[in-house]
Design an enzyme around this catalytic site. Structure first.
Site, short mmCIF file in Angstrom:
data_model
loop_
_atom_site.label_atom_id
_atom_site.label_comp_id
_atom_site.label_asym_id
_atom_site.label_seq_id
_atom_site.Cartn_x
_atom_site.Cartn_y
_atom_site.Cartn_z
N TYR A 50 0.81 -1.22 0.00
CA TYR A 50 0.00 0.00 0.00
C TYR A 50 0.85 1.27 0.00
CZ TYR A 50 -4.41 -2.57 0.69
OH TYR A 50 -5.51 -3.37 0.53
N ASN A 117 -13.92 -4.18 2.09
CA ASN A 117 -14.53 -4.39 0.78
C ASN A 117 -14.06 -5.71 0.16
OD1 ASN A 117 -11.95 -3.67 0.14
ND2 ASN A 117 -12.48 -1.87 -1.08
N GLU A 131 3.26 -6.40 -6.99
CA GLU A 131 2.50 -6.97 -5.87
C GLU A 131 2.67 -8.49 -5.78
OE1 GLU A 131 -1.46 -5.51 -6.62
OE2 GLU A 131 -0.90 -3.44 -6.13
O1 YYY Z 1 -8.11 -0.38 -5.82
P1 YYY Z 1 -9.20 -0.32 -4.78
O2 YYY Z 1 -9.05 -1.38 -3.71
O3 YYY Z 1 -10.58 -0.33 -5.35
O4 YYY Z 1 -9.10 1.10 -4.04
P2 YYY Z 1 -7.84 2.03 -3.72
O5 YYY Z 1 -8.24 3.42 -4.04
O6 YYY Z 1 -6.58 1.50 -4.33
O7 YYY Z 1 -7.73 1.94 -2.14
C1 YYY Z 1 -7.14 0.81 -1.52
C2 YYY Z 1 -7.99 0.40 -0.35
O8 YYY Z 1 -8.01 1.44 0.63
C3 YYY Z 1 -9.45 0.17 -0.70
O9 YYY Z 1 -9.70 -1.14 -1.18
C4 YYY Z 1 -10.13 0.41 0.62
C5 YYY Z 1 -9.26 1.46 1.29
N1 YYY Z 1 -9.84 2.80 1.19
C6 YYY Z 1 -10.44 3.34 2.31
O10 YYY Z 1 -10.48 2.71 3.37
N2 YYY Z 1 -10.99 4.60 2.23
C7 YYY Z 1 -10.95 5.30 1.08
N3 YYY Z 1 -11.50 6.51 1.04
C8 YYY Z 1 -10.32 4.75 -0.06
C9 YYY Z 1 -9.77 3.49 0.02
#
Ligand code: YYY
Ligand code: MG
Length: 137
Positions: A50, A117, A131
């Site tokens: 991350y 998620n 990764e």
């Molecule tokens: O690639 P993806 O998993 O869909 O989202 P990212 O923007 O790469 O963010 C990684 C991870 O961070 C996401 O799965 C949940 C968390 N996250 C969060 O807790 N709050 C946010 N506002 C954005 C992302």
């Protein structure tokens, strides 16, 4: 061209017994599970995984969540699997992810925070190779 992506089933997915359901969706789409393991993330792995999010407000809660229980790491292979798995996963926030997607059908964090998620999927060839190197060596 066939490509590879890194999939992580996050602690909420493993704890809720959704490993099989998530892997089933990947295989049903026609992708091949090339590598698979249940593991517990280390702080070092998560810092590398991350790195692009370091300094953002959700970073530390996200890392703490990812350390909270076992995860499943997989490498999925197939034609267009990098965007293809992200399409199967759905939008980041499970409350707005479309029905038919993993996050839309199964995600349950109801807007409070989006970290629970269920899955991670690489977003480019470069991040996939980087990764995969973090979780499989
Ligand atoms: O690639 P993806 O998993 O869909 O989202 P990212 O923007 O790469 O963010 C990684 C991870 O961070 C996401 O799965 C949940 C968390 N996250 C969060 O807790 N709050 C946010 N506002 C954005 C992302
Ligand atoms: Mg991402």
């Amino acid at each position: 061209m066939s490509e590879r992506t890194l999939v992580l089933i996050k602690p909420d997915g493993v704890a809720r017994g959704l490993t099989g359901e998530i892997l089933r969706r990947i295989e049903a789409k026609g992708y091949v599970i090339a590598e698979l393991k249940k593991t517990t993330a280390t702080a070092e792995q998560l810092a590398a995984h991350y790195a692009e999010h370091e300094g953002k407000p959700f970073y530390q809660p996200l890392v703490d969540f990812m350390l909270s229980g076992p995860i499943v790491a997989a490498v999925a292979e197939g034609e267009g699997v990098i965007p293809g798995f992200r399409s199967l996963a759905g939008q980041t926030d499970p409350t707005t992810a479309a029905p038919g997607t993993i996050r839309g059908d199964l995600g349950r964090d109801w807007g409070e925070k989006v970290q629970k998620n269920l899955v991670h999927g690489s977003d480019s060839i470069e991040s996939a190779e980087r990764e995969i190197g973090i979780w499989f060596n």
